[in-house]
Design a protein around this motif. Structure first.
Motif, PDB file in Angstrom:
ATOM      1  N   GLY A  67       0.792  -1.222   0.000  1.00 54.96           N
ATOM      2  CA  GLY A  67       0.000   0.000   0.000  1.00 54.96           C
ATOM      3  C   GLY A  67       0.828   1.279   0.000  1.00 54.96           C
ATOM      4  O   GLY A  67       0.276   2.363   0.161  1.00 54.96           O
ATOM      5  N   TYR A  68       2.134   1.142  -0.176  1.00 52.63           N
ATOM      6  CA  TYR A  68       2.988   2.336  -0.117  1.00 52.63           C
ATOM      7  C   TYR A  68       3.973   2.417  -1.283  1.00 52.63           C
ATOM      8  O   TYR A  68       4.240   1.435  -1.958  1.00 52.63           O
ATOM      9  CB  TYR A  68       3.760   2.361   1.200  1.00 52.63           C
ATOM     10  CG  TYR A  68       2.855   2.470   2.394  1.00 52.63           C
ATOM     11  CD1 TYR A  68       2.344   3.706   2.782  1.00 52.63           C
ATOM     12  CD2 TYR A  68       2.472   1.342   3.108  1.00 52.63           C
ATOM     13  CE1 TYR A  68       1.492   3.815   3.864  1.00 52.63           C
ATOM     14  CE2 TYR A  68       1.618   1.445   4.199  1.00 52.63           C
ATOM     15  CZ  TYR A  68       1.133   2.688   4.575  1.00 52.63           C
ATOM     16  OH  TYR A  68       0.289   2.798   5.638  1.00 52.63           O
ATOM     17  N   ALA A 124       7.333   9.601  -2.602  1.00 53.07           N
ATOM     18  CA  ALA A 124       7.557   8.376  -1.827  1.00 53.07           C
ATOM     19  C   ALA A 124       7.006   8.456  -0.406  1.00 53.07           C
ATOM     20  O   ALA A 124       6.967   9.524   0.209  1.00 53.07           O
ATOM     21  CB  ALA A 124       9.044   8.062  -1.779  1.00 53.07           C
ATOM     22  N   ASP A 125       6.566   7.316   0.109  1.00 50.24           N
ATOM     23  CA  ASP A 125       6.202   7.190   1.516  1.00 50.24           C
ATOM     24  C   ASP A 125       7.403   6.709   2.323  1.00 50.24           C
ATOM     25  O   ASP A 125       7.613   7.111   3.451  1.00 50.24           O
ATOM     26  CB  ASP A 125       5.076   6.172   1.698  1.00 50.24           C
ATOM     27  CG  ASP A 125       3.832   6.547   0.907  1.00 50.24           C
ATOM     28  OD1 ASP A 125       3.357   7.669   1.088  1.00 50.24           O
ATOM     29  OD2 ASP A 125       3.361   5.728   0.099  1.00 50.24           O
ATOM     30  N   PHE A 126       8.184   5.815   1.705  1.00 46.06           N
ATOM     31  CA  PHE A 126       9.398   5.284   2.336  1.00 46.06           C
ATOM     32  C   PHE A 126      10.600   5.627   1.470  1.00 46.06           C
ATOM     33  O   PHE A 126      10.494   5.664   0.246  1.00 46.06           O
ATOM     34  CB  PHE A 126       9.320   3.757   2.454  1.00 46.06           C
ATOM     35  CG  PHE A 126       8.348   3.281   3.495  1.00 46.06           C
ATOM     36  CD1 PHE A 126       8.760   3.030   4.795  1.00 46.06           C
ATOM     37  CD2 PHE A 126       7.018   3.089   3.174  1.00 46.06           C
ATOM     38  CE1 PHE A 126       7.862   2.600   5.756  1.00 46.06           C
ATOM     39  CE2 PHE A 126       6.106   2.665   4.130  1.00 46.06           C
ATOM     40  CZ  PHE A 126       6.538   2.418   5.429  1.00 46.06           C
ATOM     41  N   THR A 172      10.578   5.950   6.842  1.00 48.85           N
ATOM     42  CA  THR A 172       9.486   6.713   6.235  1.00 48.85           C
ATOM     43  C   THR A 172      10.011   8.110   5.920  1.00 48.85           C
ATOM     44  O   THR A 172      10.953   8.591   6.557  1.00 48.85           O
ATOM     45  CB  THR A 172       8.279   6.861   7.178  1.00 48.85           C
ATOM     46  OG1 THR A 172       8.650   7.699   8.266  1.00 48.85           O
ATOM     47  CG2 THR A 172       7.813   5.509   7.702  1.00 48.85           C
ATOM     48  N   LYS A 173       9.372   8.744   4.946  1.00 49.81           N
ATOM     49  CA  LYS A 173       9.815  10.080   4.557  1.00 49.81           C
ATOM     50  C   LYS A 173       9.685  11.046   5.738  1.00 49.81           C
ATOM     51  O   LYS A 173      10.545  11.904   5.940  1.00 49.81           O
ATOM     52  CB  LYS A 173       9.003  10.579   3.357  1.00 49.81           C
ATOM     53  CG  LYS A 173       9.500  11.904   2.834  1.00 49.81           C
ATOM     54  CD  LYS A 173       8.855  12.284   1.530  1.00 49.81           C
ATOM     55  CE  LYS A 173       7.363  12.423   1.683  1.00 49.81           C
ATOM     56  NZ  LYS A 173       6.731  12.718   0.388  1.00 49.81           N
ATOM     57  N   ASP A 174       8.618  10.886   6.525  1.00 50.26           N
ATOM     58  CA  ASP A 174       8.432  11.754   7.693  1.00 50.26           C
ATOM     59  C   ASP A 174       9.582  11.610   8.679  1.00 50.26           C
ATOM     60  O   ASP A 174      10.071  12.597   9.227  1.00 50.26           O
ATOM     61  CB  ASP A 174       7.116  11.432   8.408  1.00 50.26           C
ATOM     62  CG  ASP A 174       5.917  11.909   7.598  1.00 50.26           C
ATOM     63  OD1 ASP A 174       6.122  12.252   6.419  1.00 50.26           O
ATOM     64  OD2 ASP A 174       4.800  11.935   8.140  1.00 50.26           O
ATOM     65  N   GLU A 176      12.152  14.509   9.830  1.00 50.46           N
ATOM     66  CA  GLU A 176      12.197  14.954  11.210  1.00 50.46           C
ATOM     67  C   GLU A 176      13.531  14.668  11.901  1.00 50.46           C
ATOM     68  O   GLU A 176      13.886  15.350  12.853  1.00 50.46           O
ATOM     69  CB  GLU A 176      11.056  14.311  12.011  1.00 50.46           C
ATOM     70  CG  GLU A 176       9.733  14.990  11.711  1.00 50.46           C
ATOM     71  CD  GLU A 176       8.539  14.206  12.220  1.00 50.46           C
ATOM     72  OE1 GLU A 176       8.658  13.570  13.282  1.00 50.46           O
ATOM     73  OE2 GLU A 176       7.489  14.225  11.549  1.00 50.46           O
ATOM     74  N   LYS A 211      16.195  22.700   7.235  1.00 53.73           N
ATOM     75  CA  LYS A 211      15.707  21.419   6.732  1.00 53.73           C
ATOM     76  C   LYS A 211      16.766  20.813   5.818  1.00 53.73           C
ATOM     77  O   LYS A 211      17.395  21.528   5.039  1.00 53.73           O
ATOM     78  CB  LYS A 211      14.431  21.634   5.921  1.00 53.73           C
ATOM     79  CG  LYS A 211      13.199  21.687   6.780  1.00 53.73           C
ATOM     80  CD  LYS A 211      11.938  21.693   5.919  1.00 53.73           C
ATOM     81  CE  LYS A 211      10.738  21.837   6.831  1.00 53.73           C
ATOM     82  NZ  LYS A 211       9.489  22.006   6.093  1.00 53.73           N
TER      83      LYS A 211
END
Lengths: 125, 289
Positions: B29-30, B197-199, B213-215, B219, B271
């Motif tokens: 799903g990603y 991308a999610d990952f 994960t991209k988040d 972070e 960032k």
């Protein structure tokens, strides 16, 4: 529903989404039972990761703002009116704190600030 | 959460190149973006998944199945897109469809026609007259027309202009409306990966530097800038790599919170883009080798 996210903001994107949905629930723009877009739809529209939208919804759910019904979708939760009022009060207090700080920086004293507030309040009444 | 792809301790050696203990998972799903400099091992990893290159050690599972024992069953559900489309150049799309379709039980003409329409691809023009962007779209249309659950793409956006790249990313996002689909794509265009991308799995010199994960990436990593007087052997340990200049230093931290505890307000935190992250890891690789 309206959501505008900024990639330049230091606030994480999931929080930006959360704050904006909360504001719209508290202001009554989003009413109880209103359907929210699926996490996948929202991710596609905002050009962000599904993981980010999922996290935003999970936080909102934890705080009791929204409910997810498996197989049906996500909806604005039935709000506890007491709680909602408290949240609104909190939001007003937050804004007033900013205002007070700004006034203090400019050297406006309490009486002067109260006068401004009284005028504005009666004008809008 | 089931995994579309599970790679565990994959190793493969060529003369002068080693994939070493590569491990990462992609949940169903990603979208996962595979980044790394040229020659890092991205294509080798992809070819090994597809069993086009024989692995030497480790295990690869696709849809939970062994990628060698269940190769046929897996490949029916995989769509792959390579940077140079491997089609017969003298055929047009109509002819190509007739060649490809019989290989797939799940081939769907309606989906194919719809995609050609969306991509504005002509049916009767030979592929050799296609531009690079058109060829890429044709590859994608074919991989999507047999209802692939897992789409693997090697550098799908390289050589495409920014407008078509965006279109492609939109197509990928559209596919992801179905939570049973997964996508793995490699690219050295980091902005594509940042957008879609999610990952993110970052490989360098045959090793996985991280798979997150991209988040998490956004972070945890940050660029720290400050005066050179703040740097000593102790504080420098906090960074992946440091670039010292005449007027101050610039460094990449992999743990923003830890850096904030050490430096507080004395430095500036920016960032870190994927490009920054790759650049500083490369500095580190250079200095340790």
């Amino acid at each position: 529903m309206k959501i505008i996210i900024s990639n330049a903001s230091p606030e994480p994107i999931y929080q930006q989404i959360g704050t904006q949905i909360k504001t719209q629930i508290i202001s009554g723009e989003l009413v109880e039972g209103a359907p929210l877009p699926s996490i996948r739809k929202l991710a596609q529209e905002l050009h962000i990761s599904v993981i980010t939208t999922k996290r935003a919804y999970e936080e909102l759910e934890k705080e009791g703002f929204i409910d997810t019904v498996v197989g049906k979708g996500t909806f604005v939760a039935i709000q506890n009116m007491e709680l909602l009022r408290e949240k609104k009060m909190k939001s007003i207090e937050d804004q007033m704190t900013k205002l007070v700080q700004e006034a203090q920086r400019m050297g406006i004293d309490l009486t002067e600030l109260q006068e401004i507030l009284t005028i504005l309040y009666t004008e809008n009444d | 959460m089931t995994n579309a792809l599970e790679i565990t301790n994959l190793s493969k050696s060529y003369k002068g190149f080693h994939l070493q203990n590569v491990s990462f998972n992609l949940p169903t799903g990603y979208i996962m973006g595979l980044i790394g400099p040229n020659g890092a091992g991205k294509t080798t990893i992809i070819k090994t998944i597809l069993n086009l290159v024989m692995k030497q050690e480790g295990s690869i599972k696709v849809f939970g199945l062994d990628h060698q024992k269940e190769e046929v069953a897996i490949k029916k559900r995989i769509g792959f897109v390579f940077d140079t489309p491997a089609f017969y150049p003298h055929l047009n799309l109509k002819q190509l469809k007739n060649v490809v379709a019989p290989f797939y039980e799940q081939w769907d003409n309606a989906v194919f026609d719809d995609l050609l329409d969306r991509f504005t691809l002509p049916l009767n023009k030979p592929l050799k007259q296609f531009s690079r962007g058109m060829n890429m779209k044709a590859s994608i249309a074919i991989s999507l027309s047999h209802h692939a659950d897992f789409i693997i793409m090697d550098e799908p956006t390289s050589g495409l202009d920014p407008v078509i790249r965006r279109e492609m990313l939109d197509v990928l996002r559209g596919i992801m409306q179905d939570e049973n689909k997964s996508i793995l794509f490699s690219s050295h265009v980091t902005s594509d990966i940042e957008q879609a991308a999610d990952f993110i799995t970052y490989v360098n010199q045959g090793q996985v530097v991280f798979s997150k994960t991209k988040d998490d990436v956004n972070e945890s990593f940050a660029i720290v800038k400050g005066g050179n007087e703040l740097l000593d052997t102790n504080t420098a340990k906090n960074f992946v790599a440091v670039r010292k200049g005449e007027f101050g230093f610039e460094a990449l931290t992999a743990d923003l919170n830890a850096s904030k505890k050490i430096f507080g307000e004395q430095v500036v935190y920016d960032k870190a883009s994927l490009e920054d992250i790759m650049f500083f890891h490369n500095l580190k690789f250079k200095s340790t080798n």
